[in-house]
Motif scaffolding. Structure first.
Motif, PDB file in Angstrom:
ATOM      1  N   THR A  39      37.464  37.105  58.206  1.00 51.78           N
ATOM      2  CA  THR A  39      38.420  37.507  57.172  1.00 51.78           C
ATOM      3  C   THR A  39      37.829  37.284  55.793  1.00 51.78           C
ATOM      4  OG1 THR A  39      39.417  35.312  57.323  1.00 51.78           O
ATOM      5  CG2 THR A  39      40.462  37.071  58.587  1.00 51.78           C
ATOM      6  N   VAL A  40      38.307  38.072  54.829  1.00 56.44           N
ATOM      7  CA  VAL A  40      37.840  37.971  53.447  1.00 56.44           C
ATOM      8  C   VAL A  40      39.031  38.045  52.511  1.00 56.44           C
ATOM      9  CG1 VAL A  40      37.351  40.476  53.365  1.00 56.44           C
ATOM     10  CG2 VAL A  40      36.329  38.957  51.656  1.00 56.44           C
ATOM     11  N   THR A  41      39.006  37.238  51.465  1.00 55.82           N
ATOM     12  CA  THR A  41      40.023  37.293  50.417  1.00 55.82           C
ATOM     13  C   THR A  41      39.363  36.994  49.083  1.00 55.82           C
ATOM     14  OG1 THR A  41      42.316  36.681  49.918  1.00 55.82           O
ATOM     15  CG2 THR A  41      40.798  34.865  50.359  1.00 55.82           C
ATOM     16  N   ASP A  42      39.970  37.426  47.997  1.00 57.93           N
ATOM     17  CA  ASP A  42      39.376  37.194  46.681  1.00 57.93           C
ATOM     18  C   ASP A  42      39.958  35.958  46.020  1.00 57.93           C
ATOM     19  OD1 ASP A  42      41.638  38.810  46.768  1.00 57.93           O
ATOM     20  OD2 ASP A  42      40.893  40.262  45.325  1.00 57.93           O
ATOM     21  N   ILE A  43      39.130  35.352  45.165  1.00 53.32           N
ATOM     22  CA  ILE A  43      39.540  34.182  44.384  1.00 53.32           C
ATOM     23  C   ILE A  43      39.298  34.492  42.912  1.00 53.32           C
ATOM     24  CG2 ILE A  43      39.145  32.538  46.247  1.00 53.32           C
ATOM     25  CD1 ILE A  43      36.470  31.821  44.893  1.00 53.32           C
ATOM     26  N   HIS A  44      40.057  33.803  42.042  1.00 61.36           N
ATOM     27  CA  HIS A  44      39.987  34.125  40.617  1.00 61.36           C
ATOM     28  C   HIS A  44      39.613  32.944  39.735  1.00 61.36           C
ATOM     29  CE1 HIS A  44      42.552  37.223  42.453  1.00 61.36           C
ATOM     30  NE2 HIS A  44      42.060  38.028  41.542  1.00 61.36           N
ATOM     31  N   VAL A  66      34.866  34.750  54.284  1.00 58.22           N
ATOM     32  CA  VAL A  66      34.149  35.340  53.156  1.00 58.22           C
ATOM     33  C   VAL A  66      35.010  35.207  51.907  1.00 58.22           C
ATOM     34  CG1 VAL A  66      33.022  37.412  52.242  1.00 58.22           C
ATOM     35  CG2 VAL A  66      33.087  37.021  54.726  1.00 58.22           C
ATOM     36  N   LEU A  67      34.424  34.671  50.843  1.00 54.23           N
ATOM     37  CA  LEU A  67      35.111  34.586  49.551  1.00 54.23           C
ATOM     38  C   LEU A  67      34.622  35.725  48.673  1.00 54.23           C
ATOM     39  CD1 LEU A  67      34.916  30.741  48.854  1.00 54.23           C
ATOM     40  CD2 LEU A  67      36.836  32.040  49.800  1.00 54.23           C
ATOM     41  N   GLN A  68      35.561  36.467  48.121  1.00 58.97           N
ATOM     42  CA  GLN A  68      35.237  37.640  47.318  1.00 58.97           C
ATOM     43  C   GLN A  68      35.463  37.360  45.840  1.00 58.97           C
ATOM     44  OE1 GLN A  68      35.961  41.719  48.808  1.00 58.97           O
ATOM     45  NE2 GLN A  68      37.579  41.742  47.264  1.00 58.97           N
ATOM     46  N   ILE A  69      34.487  37.738  45.030  1.00 67.59           N
ATOM     47  CA  ILE A  69      34.578  37.590  43.580  1.00 67.59           C
ATOM     48  C   ILE A  69      34.954  38.933  42.977  1.00 67.59           C
ATOM     49  CG2 ILE A  69      33.395  36.851  41.487  1.00 67.59           C
ATOM     50  CD1 ILE A  69      33.646  34.669  43.671  1.00 67.59           C
ATOM     51  N   PRO A  70      36.104  39.041  42.298  1.00 63.54           N
ATOM     52  CA  PRO A  70      36.512  40.317  41.707  1.00 63.54           C
ATOM     53  C   PRO A  70      35.496  40.825  40.692  1.00 63.54           C
ATOM     54  CG  PRO A  70      38.354  38.784  41.785  1.00 63.54           C
ATOM     55  CD  PRO A  70      37.130  37.995  42.135  1.00 63.54           C
ATOM     56  N   ALA A  71      35.439  42.136  40.544  1.00 64.15           N
ATOM     57  CA  ALA A  71      34.438  42.757  39.683  1.00 64.15           C
ATOM     58  C   ALA A  71      34.478  42.221  38.256  1.00 64.15           C
ATOM     59  CB  ALA A  71      34.620  44.273  39.697  1.00 64.15           C
ATOM     60  N   PHE A  72      35.680  42.060  37.714  1.00 61.03           N
ATOM     61  CA  PHE A  72      35.761  41.643  36.318  1.00 61.03           C
ATOM     62  C   PHE A  72      35.420  40.173  36.113  1.00 61.03           C
ATOM     63  CE2 PHE A  72      39.867  40.693  38.059  1.00 61.03           C
ATOM     64  CZ  PHE A  72      40.374  39.623  37.349  1.00 61.03           C
ATOM     65  N   LEU A  73      35.160  39.457  37.212  1.00 62.16           N
ATOM     66  CA  LEU A  73      34.797  38.038  37.132  1.00 62.16           C
ATOM     67  C   LEU A  73      33.379  37.768  37.634  1.00 62.16           C
ATOM     68  CD1 LEU A  73      38.121  36.424  38.427  1.00 62.16           C
ATOM     69  CD2 LEU A  73      37.324  36.579  36.056  1.00 62.16           C
ATOM     70  N   CYS A  74      32.597  38.805  37.859  1.00 58.97           N
ATOM     71  CA  CYS A  74      31.301  38.629  38.513  1.00 58.97           C
ATOM     72  C   CYS A  74      30.283  37.867  37.678  1.00 58.97           C
ATOM     73  CB  CYS A  74      30.727  39.981  38.938  1.00 58.97           C
ATOM     74  SG  CYS A  74      30.220  41.043  37.569  1.00 58.97           S
ATOM     75  N   ARG A  75      30.542  37.676  36.382  1.00 59.18           N
ATOM     76  CA  ARG A  75      29.618  36.928  35.528  1.00 59.18           C
ATOM     77  C   ARG A  75      30.073  35.483  35.317  1.00 59.18           C
ATOM     78  NH1 ARG A  75      28.992  38.121  30.564  1.00 59.18           N
ATOM     79  NH2 ARG A  75      26.735  37.865  30.398  1.00 59.18           N
ATOM     80  N   GLN A  76      31.189  35.085  35.938  1.00 53.46           N
ATOM     81  CA  GLN A  76      31.734  33.747  35.728  1.00 53.46           C
ATOM     82  C   GLN A  76      30.941  32.722  36.541  1.00 53.46           C
ATOM     83  OE1 GLN A  76      33.464  34.870  33.019  1.00 53.46           O
ATOM     84  NE2 GLN A  76      34.879  33.200  33.529  1.00 53.46           N
ATOM     85  N   THR A  77      30.065  32.028  35.874  1.00 60.01           N
ATOM     86  CA  THR A  77      29.140  31.124  36.552  1.00 60.01           C
ATOM     87  C   THR A  77      29.867  30.057  37.367  1.00 60.01           C
ATOM     88  OG1 THR A  77      27.472  31.481  34.837  1.00 60.01           O
ATOM     89  CG2 THR A  77      27.230  29.514  36.220  1.00 60.01           C
ATOM     90  N   ASP A  78      30.842  29.390  36.788  1.00 58.77           N
ATOM     91  CA  ASP A  78      31.541  28.320  37.501  1.00 58.77           C
ATOM     92  C   ASP A  78      32.224  28.839  38.761  1.00 58.77           C
ATOM     93  OD1 ASP A  78      30.718  26.557  35.586  1.00 58.77           O
ATOM     94  OD2 ASP A  78      32.660  26.401  34.572  1.00 58.77           O
ATOM     95  N   LEU A  79      32.788  30.033  38.689  1.00 57.01           N
ATOM     96  CA  LEU A  79      33.466  30.617  39.848  1.00 57.01           C
ATOM     97  C   LEU A  79      32.458  30.925  40.960  1.00 57.01           C
ATOM     98  CD1 LEU A  79      36.086  31.717  41.106  1.00 57.01           C
ATOM     99  CD2 LEU A  79      35.593  33.907  39.977  1.00 57.01           C
TER     100      LEU A  79
END
Length: 286
Positions: free
Chosen positions: A93-98, A112-125
């Motif tokens: 299973t996969v879900t996104d985190i913010h 699987v942890l999914q990183i949303p497109a608009f957050l793909c540069r967030q280093t800490d995330l």
């Protein structure tokens, strides 16, 4: 729950057929019965077609235009449903985190942890997701080139996690359109990670005056065929029994009863273009 490596990688490896894999499910978890029914139906289809399958469902939608848009049934309830889907249907299973604190909690329920497109540069995330040991699927920002995603991959790997997927979902074109530059798929594949085409989100029409995102679902097959033709390792497709009644992103989802026919046609495209000896998922073999 078994580790990401134990449960997820066997589904990724399909060396006999060299088939693409599928991430699919509803945009957001709306309830237990619906999630289980959707997952069971897709599992039946993908087993028949020998397509490795990962169930997708957001446990919370944080990126909504309007304050009154549906965001979820509650974090704990939705994560419990995702965990049950994985356990009872027998699929990853996969879900996104913010936000960074969400990573550890979501990792207890999904593979699987999914990183949303608009957050793909967030280093800490990215680092928080990597440190869970789960596979990390990073969606390419609508504002980035494929080349720029090398740095997102490097961030995850710097935390000792080699299990990364990159997902293309189109680039912003004006204020309310997205276009897919298919060059990004082979470019990102050069980083040694599997590359996925987010078919349905690439057909969104964001920033509508109504505050509700539109879409072009009639082009789902076009985008999916093109992605398979240029070598995508996997496809991401949001699907729902009745998209018109879906609580989130119904405008660009595929009706569930159309999924099997689409996948049958896509497997024929894959077979036609697959080089001899090719393996579907590069970069995730242990």
């Amino acid at each position: 729950m078994l580790s990401a490596l134990a449960r997820t990688l066997p589904h990724f490896r399909n060396t006999n057929s060299g088939q693409f894999f599928l991430m699919a499910g509803p945009c957001v978890i709306e309830g237990e019965d619906m999630a289980l029914r959707i997952a069971e139906r897709i599992k039946h289809i993908t087993d028949k077609l020998q397509i490795p399958y990962i169930f997708k469902g957001s446990y919370r939608k944080a990126n909504r235009s309007r304050r009154d848009s549906f965001t979820g049934i509650g974090d704990e309830a939705a994560l419990r449903i995702l965990e049950k889907v994985g356990r009872e249907i027998g699929v990853p299973t996969v879900t996104d985190i913010h936000e960074s604190p969400e990573a550890a909690e979501a990792a207890q329920a999904v593979d699987v942890l999914q990183i949303p497109a608009f957050l793909c540069r967030q280093t800490d995330l990215l680092l928080a997701a990597a440190q869970t040991g789960k596979v990390v699927n990073i969606k390419k920002g609508q504002f980035l080139s494929g080349e720029a995603m090398q740095w997102a991959v490097d961030k995850v790997k710097s935390a000792g996690n080699e299990h990364v997927i990159l997902t293309e979902r189109g680039n912003s074109f004006g204020y309310s359109e997205l276009v897919v530059d298919f060059r990004n798929l082979p470019i990102m594949r050069q980083f040694g990670v599997p590359v996925v085409m987010d078919v349905t989100h690439s057909l969104q029409q964001p920033n509508q005056a109504s505050g509700i995102t539109g879409g072009q679902p009639a082009l789902i097959e076009t985008i999916a065929k093109a992605a398979i033709a240029v070598g995508a390792d996997g496809l991401f497709i949001e699907t729902h029994p009745t998209p018109a009644t879906a609580l989130s992103d119904g405008a660009n989802m595929l009706p569930l009863d159309q999924l099997e026919g689409l996948l049958q046609r896509l497997t024929r495209v894959r077979e036609a273009v697959r080089p001899a000896g090719d393996v579907a998922l590069h970069g995730l073999d242990a």
